[in-house]
Scaffold this active site. Structure first.
Site, short mmCIF file in Angstrom:
data_model
loop_
_atom_site.label_atom_id
_atom_site.label_comp_id
_atom_site.label_asym_id
_atom_site.label_seq_id
_atom_site.Cartn_x
_atom_site.Cartn_y
_atom_site.Cartn_z
N SER A 208 -5.56 3.37 4.72
CA SER A 208 -5.17 2.44 3.65
C SER A 208 -6.37 1.67 3.11
O SER A 208 -6.28 0.47 2.83
CB SER A 208 -4.10 1.47 4.15
OG SER A 208 -3.28 1.04 3.10
N LYS B 43 -0.14 3.70 -2.63
CA LYS B 43 -1.20 4.71 -2.51
C LYS B 43 -0.64 6.14 -2.44
O LYS B 43 -1.38 7.10 -2.68
CB LYS B 43 -2.07 4.42 -1.29
CG LYS B 43 -2.91 3.14 -1.41
CD LYS B 43 -3.81 2.97 -0.20
CE LYS B 43 -4.72 1.75 -0.32
NZ LYS B 43 -4.02 0.48 -0.15
N SER C 156 0.80 -1.24 0.00
CA SER C 156 0.00 0.00 0.00
C SER C 156 0.83 1.28 0.00
O SER C 156 0.26 2.38 -0.02
CB SER C 156 -0.95 0.01 1.20
OG SER C 156 -2.01 -0.90 1.00
#
Length: 351
Positions: free
Chosen positions: A191, A137, A134
């Site tokens: 997240s 992101k 993640s």
């Protein structure tokens, strides 16, 4: 003495001394045989004793060498002095504290860099290309921020946003409607995979165009070892290196909204008819000991526990990259250990 002489050649003695009885000859042979056997046993026992001693010494040497090797591991780092060369140096055995710190890290990849002068303060496997989960992101957020789409527009979570790859859970049920700003907030702070996917799906050209924009931006930032195939980080094909991720941290630090969203402790939004509280996935955000500017965590099995931060340590802006850490909280413990190491080295440099 005669027995020894006779024993050297019994046949010759018998032929030249015919008047010697056969019993005498037999007595000489028997006496020589007993003497030879005793001598051979003594010699064999002596050899066995020497062999045992050699084996004992050899084993002791091997064990000692093993203990020394365990006590003095090889550690790679670079000098903390701003004027120092950033090439990798090997610690001598006279730096046991730093060696202990290196051995204590649970992250396979660790990298610390002073952002003011680009000095590498610490590194471990820093050139390896790894899945980043993640952490992806952050690039998703950068593309959204630079696209200047209206942050107040309402986006809806659909079946397309549901994770079919890893079947990860989400509190954003299908049909949840949030503003683009709220989706970005939850994608960065908590997240939320569905929020990140919804942001990319509502980008002009949809997911394919968004992923192209992610890779184009990576090349523009000089992230040569970085590649993305989707916006959430659920795929292990989203990869990068610590040095590339520092470049990403620098880019997103110029976006005030990303700074705010990644460092918020919690955020409440309306999901359906109820309001739900979402928390930051980085537990260090809640600690008064940290001054964090940018933060992002990540996890998938292939990437392990990951953490990237832009923070201040002793009034120095520092980037910390930790990838593939084992254990749920190990990445945070590693961050604390690295901060302590930087603080101690800074104090030594000022003496």
């Amino acid at each position: 003495m005669l027995a020894l002489v006779f024993g050297l050649n019994t046949n010759a003695y018998s032929s030249t001394n015919g008047n010697t009885s056969s019993s005498a000859t037999h007595h000489v042979k028997k006496k020589f045989s007993t003497h030879a056997k005793t001598k051979a046993k003594t010699k064999k026992a002596a050899h066995r004793t020497v062999a045992v001693r050699k084996t004992h010494v050899s084993r002791h040497h091997r064990h000692s060498s093993r203990r020394i090797a365990t006590r003095i591991p090889h550690v790679h780092r670079v000098a903390l002095s701003p004027s120092s060369d950033t090439s990798v140096q090997r610690y001598a055995p006279s730096h046991p504290e730093a060696q202990i710190k290196h051995a204590a890290l649970q992250s396979e990849v660790a990298y610390v860099q002073d952002m003011e002068n680009s000095t590498v303060l610490y590194q471990k496997n820093s050139d390896e290309v790894r899945p980043i989960a993640s952490i992806s992101k952050l690039m998703t957020a950068l593309i959204i921020a630079e696209a200047h789409q209206p942050l107040g527009d309402k986006l809806t979570i659909t079946e397309d946003d549901v994770d079919r790859l890893r079947h990860s859970r989400s509190r954003l049920t299908v049909g949840t409607e949030l503003s683009r700003a709220d989706m970005l907030h939850l994608a960065l702070m908590s997240s939320e995979n569905r929020a990140a996917h919804a942001l990319a799906r509502n980008y002009p050209g949809g997911i394919p165009a968004f992923v192209r924009a992610m890779n184009d931006k990576a090349r523009a930032l000089g992230m040569r070892q970085t590649h993305f195939i989707e916006p959430t980080g659920l795929s292990s094909s989203n990869v990068s290196t610590p040095r590339d991720l520092v470049k990403l941290l620098v880019a997103v630090s110029k976006q005030p909204l990303i700074h705010r969203f990644t460092t918020d402790d919690h955020y409440e939004v309306a999901v359906g008819r109820r309001r739900q509280l979402f928390n930051n996935t980085n537990r260090l955000i809640r600690s008064p000991d940290w001054d964090i500017q940018i933060s992002k965590t990540g996890f998938i099995n292939e990437a392990g526990e990951c953490l990237v931060m832009l923070t201040k340590i002793d009034r120095r802006e520092v980037a910390i990259i930790l990838l593939n850490s084992s254990g749920r909280y190990s990445r945070f413990g590693d961050a604390v250990r690295l901060r302590n190491l930087v603080e101690r080295e800074t104090n030594l440099a000022m003496m």
